[in-house]
Design a protein around this motif. Structure first.
Motif, PDB file in Angstrom:
ATOM      1  N   UNK A  92      -4.230 -47.729  54.325  1.00  0.00           N
ATOM      2  CA  UNK A  92      -5.340 -46.823  54.010  1.00  0.00           C
ATOM      3  C   UNK A  92      -6.558 -47.619  53.552  1.00  0.00           C
ATOM      4  N   UNK A  93      -6.341 -48.652  52.708  1.00  0.00           N
ATOM      5  CA  UNK A  93      -7.450 -49.489  52.266  1.00  0.00           C
ATOM      6  C   UNK A  93      -8.086 -50.202  53.452  1.00  0.00           C
ATOM      7  N   UNK A  94      -7.274 -50.662  54.383  1.00  0.00           N
ATOM      8  CA  UNK A  94      -7.799 -51.317  55.587  1.00  0.00           C
ATOM      9  C   UNK A  94      -8.658 -50.335  56.387  1.00  0.00           C
ATOM     10  N   UNK A  95      -8.124 -49.134  56.616  1.00  0.00           N
ATOM     11  CA  UNK A  95      -8.866 -48.123  57.378  1.00  0.00           C
ATOM     12  C   UNK A  95     -10.192 -47.772  56.689  1.00  0.00           C
ATOM     13  N   UNK A  96     -10.157 -47.612  55.376  1.00  0.00           N
ATOM     14  CA  UNK A  96     -11.375 -47.296  54.618  1.00  0.00           C
ATOM     15  C   UNK A  96     -12.390 -48.437  54.706  1.00  0.00           C
ATOM     16  N   UNK A  97     -11.902 -49.661  54.704  1.00  0.00           N
ATOM     17  CA  UNK A  97     -12.779 -50.834  54.796  1.00  0.00           C
ATOM     18  C   UNK A  97     -13.464 -50.881  56.159  1.00  0.00           C
ATOM     19  N   UNK A  98     -12.707 -50.640  57.204  1.00  0.00           N
ATOM     20  CA  UNK A  98     -13.282 -50.607  58.553  1.00  0.00           C
ATOM     21  C   UNK A  98     -14.350 -49.517  58.635  1.00  0.00           C
ATOM     22  N   UNK A  99     -14.043 -48.349  58.104  1.00  0.00           N
ATOM     23  CA  UNK A  99     -14.995 -47.230  58.132  1.00  0.00           C
ATOM     24  C   UNK A  99     -16.266 -47.572  57.351  1.00  0.00           C
ATOM     25  N   UNK A 100     -16.107 -48.198  56.191  1.00  0.00           N
ATOM     26  CA  UNK A 100     -17.263 -48.552  55.358  1.00  0.00           C
ATOM     27  C   UNK A 100     -18.182 -49.529  56.085  1.00  0.00           C
ATOM     28  N   UNK A 101     -17.620 -50.521  56.745  1.00  0.00           N
ATOM     29  CA  UNK A 101     -18.457 -51.484  57.464  1.00  0.00           C
ATOM     30  C   UNK A 101     -19.169 -50.824  58.639  1.00  0.00           C
ATOM     31  N   UNK A 102     -18.499 -49.879  59.294  1.00  0.00           N
ATOM     32  CA  UNK A 102     -19.140 -49.154  60.404  1.00  0.00           C
ATOM     33  C   UNK A 102     -20.309 -48.318  59.895  1.00  0.00           C
ATOM     34  N   UNK A 103     -20.080 -47.599  58.797  1.00  0.00           N
ATOM     35  CA  UNK A 103     -21.136 -46.739  58.257  1.00  0.00           C
ATOM     36  C   UNK A 103     -22.336 -47.535  57.770  1.00  0.00           C
ATOM     37  N   UNK A 104     -22.095 -48.753  57.273  1.00  0.00           N
ATOM     38  CA  UNK A 104     -23.187 -49.606  56.799  1.00  0.00           C
ATOM     39  C   UNK A 104     -23.775 -50.467  57.917  1.00  0.00           C
ATOM     40  N   UNK A 105     -23.137 -50.414  59.088  1.00  0.00           N
ATOM     41  CA  UNK A 105     -23.553 -51.235  60.217  1.00  0.00           C
ATOM     42  C   UNK A 105     -23.546 -52.724  59.860  1.00  0.00           C
ATOM     43  N   UNK A 106     -22.471 -53.124  59.198  1.00  0.00           N
ATOM     44  CA  UNK A 106     -22.286 -54.518  58.783  1.00  0.00           C
ATOM     45  C   UNK A 106     -21.309 -55.191  59.739  1.00  0.00           C
ATOM     46  N   UNK A 107     -21.688 -56.377  60.191  1.00  0.00           N
ATOM     47  CA  UNK A 107     -20.748 -57.171  60.970  1.00  0.00           C
ATOM     48  C   UNK A 107     -19.882 -57.946  59.992  1.00  0.00           C
ATOM     49  N   UNK A 108     -18.587 -57.712  60.072  1.00  0.00           N
ATOM     50  CA  UNK A 108     -17.671 -58.391  59.162  1.00  0.00           C
ATOM     51  C   UNK A 108     -16.372 -58.695  59.888  1.00  0.00           C
ATOM     52  N   UNK A 109     -15.794 -59.804  59.522  1.00  0.00           N
ATOM     53  CA  UNK A 109     -14.460 -60.146  60.000  1.00  0.00           C
ATOM     54  C   UNK A 109     -13.496 -59.566  58.967  1.00  0.00           C
ATOM     55  N   UNK A 110     -12.705 -58.578  59.385  1.00  0.00           N
ATOM     56  CA  UNK A 110     -11.777 -57.917  58.474  1.00  0.00           C
ATOM     57  C   UNK A 110     -10.366 -58.381  58.820  1.00  0.00           C
ATOM     58  N   UNK A 111      -9.721 -58.991  57.833  1.00  0.00           N
ATOM     59  CA  UNK A 111      -8.414 -59.608  58.029  1.00  0.00           C
ATOM     60  C   UNK A 111      -7.389 -58.909  57.146  1.00  0.00           C
ATOM     61  N   UNK A 112      -6.251 -58.587  57.728  1.00  0.00           N
ATOM     62  CA  UNK A 112      -5.124 -58.072  56.938  1.00  0.00           C
ATOM     63  C   UNK A 112      -4.273 -59.270  56.528  1.00  0.00           C
ATOM     64  N   UNK A 113      -4.029 -59.411  55.252  1.00  0.00           N
ATOM     65  CA  UNK A 113      -3.167 -60.479  54.749  1.00  0.00           C
ATOM     66  C   UNK A 113      -1.882 -59.811  54.289  1.00  0.00           C
ATOM     67  N   UNK A 114      -0.806 -59.998  55.064  1.00  0.00           N
ATOM     68  CA  UNK A 114       0.445 -59.295  54.791  1.00  0.00           C
ATOM     69  C   UNK A 114       1.607 -60.204  54.406  1.00  0.00           C
ATOM     70  N   UNK A 115       1.477 -61.486  54.636  1.00  0.00           N
ATOM     71  CA  UNK A 115       2.537 -62.422  54.300  1.00  0.00           C
ATOM     72  C   UNK A 115       2.572 -62.657  52.789  1.00  0.00           C
ATOM     73  N   UNK A 116       3.742 -62.513  52.201  1.00  0.00           N
ATOM     74  CA  UNK A 116       3.882 -62.708  50.755  1.00  0.00           C
ATOM     75  C   UNK A 116       3.410 -64.092  50.333  1.00  0.00           C
ATOM     76  N   UNK A 117       3.703 -65.101  51.118  1.00  0.00           N
ATOM     77  CA  UNK A 117       3.275 -66.461  50.784  1.00  0.00           C
ATOM     78  C   UNK A 117       1.748 -66.577  50.804  1.00  0.00           C
ATOM     79  N   UNK A 118       1.106 -65.933  51.776  1.00  0.00           N
ATOM     80  CA  UNK A 118      -0.360 -65.959  51.848  1.00  0.00           C
ATOM     81  C   UNK A 118      -0.979 -65.196  50.683  1.00  0.00           C
ATOM     82  N   UNK A 119      -0.347 -64.071  50.313  1.00  0.00           N
ATOM     83  CA  UNK A 119      -0.842 -63.274  49.189  1.00  0.00           C
ATOM     84  C   UNK A 119      -0.768 -64.091  47.891  1.00  0.00           C
ATOM     85  N   UNK A 120       0.338 -64.750  47.684  1.00  0.00           N
ATOM     86  CA  UNK A 120       0.504 -65.593  46.492  1.00  0.00           C
ATOM     87  C   UNK A 120      -0.498 -66.739  46.500  1.00  0.00           C
ATOM     88  N   UNK A 121      -0.711 -67.340  47.671  1.00  0.00           N
ATOM     89  CA  UNK A 121      -1.664 -68.451  47.789  1.00  0.00           C
ATOM     90  C   UNK A 121      -3.081 -68.018  47.430  1.00  0.00           C
TER      91      UNK A 121
END
Length: 76
Positions: free
Chosen positions: A15-44
């Motif tokens: 849901x946070x990912x979807x809301x983030x995508x929507x927010x960037x569209x509404x603001x017309x911002x170009x952004x690289x949106x990355x999902x970080x799902x690996x526990x090791x990456x999250x800890x890092x």
């Protein structure tokens, strides 16, 4: 702009990912949106509470699903 949505793929994280995508569209911002799902990456990244939102390397939200409007306020 690089935005990371951090979480292990739970419903709240999606849901946070979807809301983030929507927010960037509404603001017309170009952004690289990355999902970080690996526990090791999250800890890092030093994040201990999910879902979280990181913008350009800075944590903007921990442990909550932000609305589209709240995300837009963080991005401008």
């Amino acid at each position: 702009m690089e935005i990371k949505v951090i979480g292990e793929g739970c419903e709240k994280c999606d849901k946070l990912y979807d809301n983030t995508v929507q927010a960037t569209k509404e603001l017309n911002i170009e952004a690289k949106i990355i999902k970080v799902e690996s526990l090791m990456d999250i800890i890092a990244l030093g994040v201990m509470s999910t879902p979280s939102l990181m913008v350009d390397g800075k944590v903007k939200s921990l442990g909550q699903v932000l609305s589209v409007d709240k995300i837009k306020k963080l991005l401008v």
